[in-house]
Design a protein around this motif. Structure first.
Motif, PDB file in Angstrom:
ATOM      1  N   GLN A  39       0.848  -1.191   0.000  1.00 55.40           N
ATOM      2  CA  GLN A  39       0.000   0.000   0.000  1.00 55.40           C
ATOM      3  C   GLN A  39       0.890   1.249   0.000  1.00 55.40           C
ATOM      4  N   SER A  40       0.452   2.250  -0.782  1.00 53.58           N
ATOM      5  CA  SER A  40       1.211   3.495  -0.846  1.00 53.58           C
ATOM      6  C   SER A  40       1.328   4.124   0.524  1.00 53.58           C
ATOM      7  N   VAL A  41       2.353   4.944   0.687  1.00 51.32           N
ATOM      8  CA  VAL A  41       2.634   5.525   1.983  1.00 51.32           C
ATOM      9  C   VAL A  41       2.669   7.036   1.884  1.00 51.32           C
ATOM     10  N   VAL A  42       2.109   7.679   2.891  1.00 46.14           N
ATOM     11  CA  VAL A  42       2.244   9.117   3.072  1.00 46.14           C
ATOM     12  C   VAL A  42       3.190   9.304   4.252  1.00 46.14           C
ATOM     13  N   THR A  43       4.251  10.078   4.038  1.00 47.26           N
ATOM     14  CA  THR A  43       5.344  10.130   5.015  1.00 47.26           C
ATOM     15  C   THR A  43       5.486  11.512   5.631  1.00 47.26           C
ATOM     16  N   GLN A  44       5.668  11.547   6.949  1.00 49.33           N
ATOM     17  CA  GLN A  44       5.949  12.790   7.647  1.00 49.33           C
ATOM     18  C   GLN A  44       7.017  12.521   8.684  1.00 49.33           C
ATOM     19  N   PRO A  45       7.752  13.568   9.105  1.00 47.12           N
ATOM     20  CA  PRO A  45       8.801  13.372  10.109  1.00 47.12           C
ATOM     21  C   PRO A  45       8.170  12.981  11.438  1.00 47.12           C
ATOM     22  N   PRO A  46       8.830  12.110  12.199  1.00 46.02           N
ATOM     23  CA  PRO A  46       8.245  11.668  13.464  1.00 46.02           C
ATOM     24  C   PRO A  46       8.191  12.751  14.534  1.00 46.02           C
TER      25      PRO A  46
END
Lengths: 110, 120
Positions: free
Chosen positions: A1-8
Motif C-alpha cells: 500500500q502506498s505511503v504518506v510520510t511525515q517526520p516523526p
C-alpha cells in the motif's frame, strides 16, 4: 500500500514558526486534496486543515497549509505551548480507493 | 455541530467477531458520509473504512478488507463496523467520524472512541 510520510518529530520555542512536511505520490497527494488533523494527548483528533489550505471554523489563522506536487506542509506561526500535540497529514489515494494517513509528527514546544 | 458516540468495544479472543456501533445526534446523519478510524496503543491513526451518505459506496483499508464491513442505518442514525476474524493487531481505540459535507474524505466531527482488545 502506498505511503504518506511525515517526520516523526518537530520542535520549536514559543513564538516561533514551525513547518511539518508530508510526502506522498502521484496517486494520493499528487491528485487529491491534503488534510491535516491535530491530536492533543488523550483526546480524539481534530480537523485542522482540508482542501490543502482551508481552515475549518474555529481554527486560528496561525495555522496554514500548502501543497506542491506530491508534497504538502503545515505551518504554525506564533507557536504556543498548547500547540504541543501530534499532527497527521492525510490524502485520498485514487488508485487504492483508501484514505492514507501519515505516521504522525509529534510537535514539542520547548 | 453534531455528536457521535461509539459503543460495542470490549475484550475478545482472536478469531472471534465484534460489532461496533456509532450513534449520531444533532445533525442530519443521512446527509453525510461516515468513517471509522482506529489507533493502536501508543501508535498513530489508521483509517479503517468509509461509507457514502446513502450506504451505496463503501471503502475499506487493505488491512481489514474481507474481515471488516462498514454499514449504516439512516433510519436509526447509526453507523456500524462488523469485525470478523479478529487479530491481536486489531486492538485499538476505534473512532467514528463524520465526513465533511464538501469534501467527505476528511472528517470534522469525531466520537470519543471505543476500545477493542483482542487477546487470548
Amino acid at each position: 500500500q502506498s505511503v504518506v510520510t511525515q517526520p516523526p518529530s518537530a520542535s520549536g520555542t514559543p513564538g516561533q514558526r514551525v513547518t511539518i512536511s508530508c510526502s506522498g505520490s502521484s496517486s494520493n497527494i499528487g491528485t487529491s486534496y491534503v488534510f491535516w488533523y491535530q491530536q492533543l494527548p488523550g483526546t480524539a483528533p481534530r480537523l485542522l486543515m482540508y482542501r490543502n489550505s482551508q481552515r475549518p471554523s474555529g481554527v486560528p489563522d496561525r495555522f496554514s497549509g500548502s501543497k506542491s506536487g506530491t508534497s504538502a506542509s503545515l505551518a504554525i506561526s506564533g507557536l504556543r505551548p498548547e500547540d504541543e500535540a501530534d499532527y497527521y497529514c492525510a490524502a485520498w489515494d485514487d488508485s487504492l480507493r483508501v484514505v492514507l494517513l501519515g505516521g504522525g509528527t509529534k510537535l514539542t514546544v520547548l | 455541530q453534531g455528536q457521535l458516540v461509539e459503543f460495542g468495544g470490549g475484550v475478545v479472543q482472536p478469531g472471534t467477531s465484534l460489532r461496533l456501533s456509532c450513534v449520531a445526534s444533532a445533525f442530519n446523519f443521512r446527509g453525510y458520509a461516515m468513517h471509522w478510524v482506529r489507533q493502536a496503543p501508543g501508535k498513530g491513526l489508521e483509517w479503517v473504512a468509509l461509507i457514502s451518505f446513502d450506504g451505496v459506496n463503501k471503502y475499506h483499508a487493505d488491512s481489514v478488507k474481507g474481515r471488516f464491513a462498514i454499514s449504516r442505518d439512516n433510519s436509526e442514525n447509526t453507523l456500524y463496523l462488523q469485525m470478523n476474524s479478529l487479530r491481536a493487531e486489531d486492538s485499538a481505540v476505534y473512532y467514528c467520524a463524520r465526513g465533511l459535507q464538501d469534501y467527505n474524505k476528511a472528517s470534522d466531527v469525531w466520537g470519543k472512541g471505543t476500545t477493542v482488545t483482542v487477546s487470548s
